[in-house]
Design a protein around this motif. Structure first.
Motif, mmCIF file in Angstrom:
data_model
loop_
_atom_site.group_PDB
_atom_site.id
_atom_site.type_symbol
_atom_site.label_atom_id
_atom_site.label_comp_id
_atom_site.label_asym_id
_atom_site.label_seq_id
_atom_site.Cartn_x
_atom_site.Cartn_y
_atom_site.Cartn_z
ATOM 1 N N VAL A 45 0.776 -1.028 0.100
ATOM 2 C CA VAL A 45 -0.099 0.139 -0.084
ATOM 3 C C VAL A 45 0.850 1.219 0.109
ATOM 4 O O VAL A 45 1.792 1.476 0.943
ATOM 5 C CB VAL A 45 -0.960 0.026 1.198
ATOM 6 C CG1 VAL A 45 -1.886 1.186 1.086
ATOM 7 C CG2 VAL A 45 -1.925 -1.374 1.369
ATOM 8 N N SER A 74 3.095 -1.819 4.003
ATOM 9 C CA SER A 74 3.004 -0.615 3.390
ATOM 10 C C SER A 74 4.422 0.002 3.098
ATOM 11 O O SER A 74 5.401 -0.097 3.474
ATOM 12 C CB SER A 74 2.089 0.289 4.576
ATOM 13 O OG SER A 74 2.786 0.252 5.708
ATOM 14 N N PRO A 107 1.335 -3.737 7.873
ATOM 15 C CA PRO A 107 1.700 -2.645 7.688
ATOM 16 C C PRO A 107 2.603 -1.776 8.564
ATOM 17 O O PRO A 107 3.004 -2.477 9.507
ATOM 18 C CB PRO A 107 0.508 -1.891 7.594
ATOM 19 C CG PRO A 107 -0.102 -2.279 8.727
ATOM 20 C CD PRO A 107 0.073 -4.081 8.530
#
Length: 250
Positions: A45, A74, A107
């Motif tokens: 992400v 991420s 993440p």
């Protein structure tokens, strides 16, 4: 996008043949397929703009089809920032893992900047034979500043039954958050949730990790590592130690 903030919904689906039938970013949530070091698909992400800001409504949905393996990371920390007015932001994550599927959700931390107001909700729904490794880390305030308000809710369902539903609140308007029963003066907090059918026959063993972290088996084939720390690096080390105790590679 509206005057009140950004509304965005990013979606991804992983299939057992290693493909990603759906990979659709939206607004500040850009999704990129990245090179995997193992037998799984990997998605990163990437923040396409500053978010979440006050008034933003963000949602990320990930589906792991039966037999598929997916790892999500991420590119950088997520920084919650205040908007032009006092409106809060929301960031909802919906995860589903089919039978025999596996999801590693790893993440980088969420940083709660001064005067921000963010409510995060994550719901993970797993088939009985699915596996999940889910890590979340929150840093309460940037260097030298007080934190904003942060509310984080985590819900885990296995085989259609909810086995974990907890909500934690920090910052202004969260009574007792700085007390010894919650943060105890620390500014980094996180947890690692591991669900694995193998825990059905051999449940995870509880373990204290120093003075500020613990591995706790749940009343389900799952275990939760919770930790507070003075900084993000120490927090990551504690969660990693909990993962090693559970036989998990992050």
């Amino acid at each position: 996008m509206t005057g009140a903030g950004v509304t965005a919904h990013a979606r991804l689906t992983a299939a057992a043949d290693g493909t990603l039938p759906l990979l659709r970013g939206d607004g500040p949530l850009a999704l990129r397929r990245t090179r995997a070091a193992g037998a799984y698909s990997q998605v990163t992400v990437v923040g396409a703009m500053s978010a979440p800001l006050g008034g933003d409504r963000l949602r990320l949905t990930a589906e792991v089809l039966p037999g598929a393996a997916l790892r999500v990371t991420s590119a950088a920390a997520t920084v919650a920032l205040p908007g032009r007015d006092a409106a809060g932001a929301t960031y909802d994550t919906a995860l589903s893992v089919g039978g025999g599927g596996s999801l590693h959700w790893l993440p980088e931390p969420v940083i709660s900047a001064a005067r921000s107001d963010l409510r995060m909700t994550t719901r993970a729904d797993l088939a009985d034979t699915a596996r999940l490794v889910y890590r979340e880390e929150q840093i309460l305030g940037r260097s030298g500043e007080a934190p904003g308000r942060l509310v984080a809710r985590l819900v885990l369902g296995i085989g259609g039954a909810v086995v974990l539903d907890q909500e934690l609140a920090y910052g202004p308007g969260a009574p007792g958050a700085d007390g010894g029963a919650v943060l105890g003066g620390h500014r980094a907090v996180g947890q690692l949730l591991v669900a694995d059918p193998a825990f059905t026959d051999k449940p995870a063993e509880p373990l204290l990790l120093g003075d500020t972290a613990m591995v706790t088996p749940l009343a389900a084939p799952a275990a939760l590592v919770t930790a507070v720390a003075a900084d993000g690096l120490t927090l990551r080390r504690l969660l990693t130690a909990g993962a090693e105790h559970l036989g998990v590679l992050l």
